[in-house]
Design an enzyme around this catalytic site. Structure first.
Site, mmCIF file in Angstrom:
data_model
loop_
_atom_site.group_PDB
_atom_site.id
_atom_site.type_symbol
_atom_site.label_atom_id
_atom_site.label_comp_id
_atom_site.label_asym_id
_atom_site.label_seq_id
_atom_site.Cartn_x
_atom_site.Cartn_y
_atom_site.Cartn_z
ATOM 1 N N LYS A 1 -11.474 47.925 84.311
ATOM 2 C CA LYS A 1 -12.029 46.900 85.198
ATOM 3 C C LYS A 1 -13.490 46.601 84.846
ATOM 4 O O LYS A 1 -13.872 45.441 84.686
ATOM 5 C CB LYS A 1 -11.954 47.372 86.671
ATOM 6 C CG LYS A 1 -12.756 46.495 87.623
ATOM 7 C CD LYS A 1 -12.719 46.984 89.054
ATOM 8 C CE LYS A 1 -13.803 47.940 89.433
ATOM 9 N NZ LYS A 1 -15.130 47.376 89.697
ATOM 10 N N ASN A 2 -14.295 47.643 84.723
ATOM 11 C CA ASN A 2 -15.724 47.390 84.561
ATOM 12 C C ASN A 2 -16.104 46.870 83.177
ATOM 13 O O ASN A 2 -17.233 46.454 82.953
ATOM 14 C CB ASN A 2 -16.540 48.637 84.956
ATOM 15 C CG ASN A 2 -16.520 48.830 86.471
ATOM 16 O OD1 ASN A 2 -16.157 47.910 87.223
ATOM 17 N ND2 ASN A 2 -16.885 50.014 86.931
ATOM 18 N N CYS B 1 -18.618 46.158 96.492
ATOM 19 C CA CYS B 1 -18.436 47.210 97.498
ATOM 20 C C CYS B 1 -19.756 47.551 98.188
ATOM 21 O O CYS B 1 -20.808 47.587 97.541
ATOM 22 C CB CYS B 1 -17.911 48.480 96.833
ATOM 23 S SG CYS B 1 -16.197 48.366 96.339
ATOM 24 N N ARG C 1 -27.843 48.334 96.413
ATOM 25 C CA ARG C 1 -27.444 47.675 95.169
ATOM 26 C C ARG C 1 -28.320 46.460 94.801
ATOM 27 O O ARG C 1 -27.829 45.334 94.647
ATOM 28 C CB ARG C 1 -25.960 47.274 95.207
ATOM 29 C CG ARG C 1 -25.061 48.437 95.547
ATOM 30 C CD ARG C 1 -23.603 48.113 95.392
ATOM 31 N NE ARG C 1 -23.158 48.242 94.011
ATOM 32 C CZ ARG C 1 -21.922 47.956 93.608
ATOM 33 N NH1 ARG C 1 -21.034 47.510 94.469
ATOM 34 N NH2 ARG C 1 -21.578 48.112 92.350
ATOM 35 N N ASP D 1 -17.878 56.764 90.185
ATOM 36 C CA ASP D 1 -16.636 56.100 90.607
ATOM 37 C C ASP D 1 -15.471 57.080 90.780
ATOM 38 O O ASP D 1 -14.441 56.715 91.336
ATOM 39 C CB ASP D 1 -16.246 55.001 89.602
ATOM 40 C CG ASP D 1 -17.280 53.893 89.562
ATOM 41 O OD1 ASP D 1 -18.072 53.786 90.508
ATOM 42 O OD2 ASP D 1 -17.298 53.142 88.568
ATOM 43 N N ARG E 1 -8.431 45.717 94.134
ATOM 44 C CA ARG E 1 -9.414 45.087 93.252
ATOM 45 C C ARG E 1 -9.529 45.837 91.931
ATOM 46 O O ARG E 1 -9.936 45.276 90.919
ATOM 47 C CB ARG E 1 -10.808 45.087 93.907
ATOM 48 C CG ARG E 1 -11.020 44.035 94.950
ATOM 49 C CD ARG E 1 -12.475 44.036 95.405
ATOM 50 N NE ARG E 1 -13.362 44.297 94.298
ATOM 51 C CZ ARG E 1 -14.373 45.168 94.307
ATOM 52 N NH1 ARG E 1 -14.656 45.842 95.383
ATOM 53 N NH2 ARG E 1 -15.114 45.343 93.242
HETATM 54 N N1 EPU Z 1 -30.119 49.543 90.453
HETATM 55 C C1 EPU Z 1 -31.343 49.059 90.840
HETATM 56 N N2 EPU Z 1 -31.718 47.822 90.397
HETATM 57 C C2 EPU Z 1 -30.943 47.085 89.568
HETATM 58 C C3 EPU Z 1 -29.686 47.584 89.167
HETATM 59 C C4 EPU Z 1 -29.300 48.828 89.621
HETATM 60 O O1 EPU Z 1 -32.068 49.712 91.587
HETATM 61 O O2 EPU Z 1 -31.341 45.972 89.199
HETATM 62 C C5 EPU Z 1 -29.657 50.839 90.972
HETATM 63 C C6 EPU Z 1 -28.443 50.653 91.887
HETATM 64 O O3 EPU Z 1 -28.835 50.343 93.208
HETATM 65 C C7 EPU Z 1 -27.745 51.975 91.798
HETATM 66 C C8 EPU Z 1 -28.018 52.392 90.344
HETATM 67 O O4 EPU Z 1 -29.152 51.621 89.906
HETATM 68 O O5 EPU Z 1 -28.331 52.905 92.661
HETATM 69 C C9 EPU Z 1 -26.867 52.187 89.408
HETATM 70 O O6 EPU Z 1 -26.466 50.858 89.397
HETATM 71 P P1 EPU Z 1 -25.808 50.157 88.125
HETATM 72 O O7 EPU Z 1 -26.588 48.928 87.852
HETATM 73 O O8 EPU Z 1 -25.623 51.149 87.007
HETATM 74 O O9 EPU Z 1 -24.399 49.800 88.715
HETATM 75 P P2 EPU Z 1 -23.702 48.403 88.718
HETATM 76 O O10 EPU Z 1 -23.870 47.727 87.404
HETATM 77 O O11 EPU Z 1 -24.041 47.643 89.936
HETATM 78 C C10 EPU Z 1 -21.465 49.290 87.710
HETATM 79 C C11 EPU Z 1 -20.038 49.290 88.157
HETATM 80 C C12 EPU Z 1 -19.865 50.231 89.325
HETATM 81 C C13 EPU Z 1 -20.295 51.627 88.879
HETATM 82 C C14 EPU Z 1 -21.725 51.605 88.320
HETATM 83 C C15 EPU Z 1 -22.174 52.940 87.762
HETATM 84 C C16 EPU Z 1 -19.396 47.017 87.682
HETATM 85 C C17 EPU Z 1 -19.041 45.687 88.193
HETATM 86 N N3 EPU Z 1 -19.695 47.932 88.596
HETATM 87 O O12 EPU Z 1 -22.198 48.857 88.843
HETATM 88 O O13 EPU Z 1 -18.486 50.238 89.636
HETATM 89 O O14 EPU Z 1 -20.265 52.494 89.995
HETATM 90 O O15 EPU Z 1 -21.820 50.609 87.286
HETATM 91 O O16 EPU Z 1 -21.319 53.371 86.753
HETATM 92 O O17 EPU Z 1 -19.366 47.255 86.474
HETATM 93 C C18 EPU Z 1 -16.628 50.709 90.973
HETATM 94 O O18 EPU Z 1 -15.931 50.419 89.990
HETATM 95 O O19 EPU Z 1 -16.156 51.244 92.016
HETATM 96 C C19 EPU Z 1 -18.059 50.442 90.919
HETATM 97 C C20 EPU Z 1 -18.821 50.441 91.997
#
Ligand code: EPU
Length: 417
Positions: free
Chosen positions: A22-23, A116, A121, A304, A396
């Site tokens: 998915k990701n 989610c 975030r 995750d 999802r």
């Molecule tokens: N963060 C910031 N600022 C930013 C971006 C991130 O402070 O601009 C913080 C976030 O708040 C969080 C941490 O950094 O505390 C990690 O966030 P990251 O950006 O790595 O996560 P993401 O890109 O929003 C993706 C996956 C998530 C998965 C995370 C970590 C997607 C669409 N989502 O999220 O997937 O948990 O990486 O591996 O790719 C899931 O599949 O259930 C899911 C939530």
């Protein structure tokens, strides 16, 4: 409203095949906007996030077909209009359209990304990086309006190796003038998958999968193709289920290296695991030992898988310490587990899980995607019937989860009311 009704305590035997990640695919689809050529993405899971992204692509003028796990995307008539709230607010990965629309069309308009509710975030790393690369970004009450004269390549350093920001900057930098270097980049396998796709279109990227990624801007891109890597979180979820209920239970189509952290923890707990190429065989042991889990960035234990793993820990004999370090709000499923008979004390982002506790079927809620996976595991090991509401979250992220599990002996019904 959809719900799952699970009759627990079924022995599982047989094979579950893992779908595409998915990701990865949620980044690959928006990344196609960078080219007006044709793209082929194979091993695409049929999950609601993918269906949503296809609708967003069609709204932008793409011609998309999705058959037999193959997505073909023709962007020759894309018109970079505003991405409506109806879509953007429902899916976190809509933020990847910022990088691709700005990179290719120098303009992007969209609502705030959804996803989610597992913490605040923010997307400040994305926004600040785009600004440093030359974008002008206006934040309105309902979203962003972004313009750039053409991105310029620069050095970007992240305070934290964010998956989303790493991918988004990589996408944005592909058509930039000059070279972009991302330092303290995220190293999750999905990032390398996206880089390989961009490289197939003609991008110049080195270092994806390591902490430093270098992107040399090119003038334009051609056709692209890629196979989506197997979903390591789906694989991990089935391995957890197999460790609790399986006998010679096989999870196939897995890249073992992507889930080493989970395999190591399951072995520490006493689970018998046998890896043979891309097939992992697992059998439940007579008793499980407690293990401590701390979620962190790749190759650490994935956030995750934290929630489904917390259900596993309720079956270990003794006290396990569980710590979530990525998100503030990923323990919202704990009250539901306790309601089913677990003995878990949660404090902020940590929990002490005492086992072994016999779980009983109850009516519970999937508060988010992986909380849904945690409830599913709980329902499968519980005595009696468990009903999980808000199951849209789970659908999802897990392709055909009900039939995959019923095929190996589970008794799960998906009811649409
Ligand atoms: N963060 C910031 N600022 C930013 C971006 C991130 O402070 O601009 C913080 C976030 O708040 C969080 C941490 O950094 O505390 C990690 O966030 P990251 O950006 O790595 O996560 P993401 O890109 O929003 C993706 C996956 C998530 C998965 C995370 C970590 C997607 C669409 N989502 O999220 O997937 O948990 O990486 O591996 O790719 C899931 O599949 O259930 C899911 C939530």
């Amino acid at each position: 409203m959809k719900k799952l009704v699970i009759e627990g305590k079924r022995d599982l035997k047989g094979e579950v095949h893992i779908s595409g990640a998915k990701n990865s695919v949620v980044a690959l689809i928006p990344a196609t906007i960078l080219t007006r050529g044709k793209c082929i993405i194979r091993n695409v899971p049929d999950i609601s996030d993918v269906r949503m992204l296809i609708s967003m692509m069609r709204e932008l003028g793409s011609v998309v077909t999705f058959e037999n796990e193959i997505l073909t995307i023709d962007n020759s008539n894309v018109n970079p209009t505003c991405i409506s709230e109806e879509y953007a607010s429902k899916i976190r990965a809509s933020y990847y359209f910022m990088g691709s629309l700005l990179g290719r069309y120098h303009h992007a308009e969209m609502s705030f990304p959804g996803g989610c509710v597992i913490g605040s975030r923010p997307i400040d790393f994305h926004i600040n990086s785009f600004k440093k690369m030359g974008a002008k970004i206006e934040e309105k009450f309902d979203g962003f309006i972004m313009n750039v004269d053409g991105f310029k390549g620069i050095d970007i350093f992240f305070d934290f190796p964010s998956v989303g920001a790493t991918v988004n900057v990589m996408i944005a930098a592909v058509l930039a003038k000059g070279t972009t270097r991302i330092v303290n980049a995220a190293r999750e396998p999905e990032i390398e998958n996206v880089a390989d796709f961009l490289i197939s279109m003609g991008a110049k990227i080195t270092g994806a999968g390591s902490g430093t990624i270098i992107i040399e801007g090119v003038e334009n891109l051609g056709d692209g193709e890629i196979d989506v890597i197997p979903d390591r979180i789906e694989a991990g979820t089935y391995l957890i289920i197999g460790s609790l209920l399986g006998t010679d239970f096989k999870v196939t189509g897995v890249i073992e290296e992507h889930i080493t952290s989970l395999i190591s923890k399951l072995k520490d707990a006493g689970v018998s695991i046998d890896v043979n190429g891309s097939t992992i065989k697992v059998s439940k042991p007579d008793r499980l030992k407690p293990v401590n889990i701390k979620t962190t960035v790749y190759p650490g234990f994935p956030t995750d898988l934290g929630q489904p793993m917390s259900t596993f820990l309720t079956q270990c004999e003794g006290e396990s310490l569980f710590e979530e370090t990525i998100y503030e709000n990923r323990l919202r499923h704990i009250p539901h587990l306790n309601n089913m008979g677990a003995d878990i004390k949660a404090f902020d982002k940590t929990a002490i899980i005492k086992g072994k506790t016999d779980l009983v079927g109850r009516k519970v809620k999937a508060t988010d995607l992986r909380a849904g996976a945690s409830m599913l595991v709980a329902g499968m090991i519980a005595d009696g019937t468990t009903t999980i509401y808000n199951i849209e979250h789970l659908l999802r992220g897990y392709e055909r989860i009900v039939s995959k599990l019923n095929n190996v002996g589970a008794n799960i019904k998906l009811i649409d009311e």
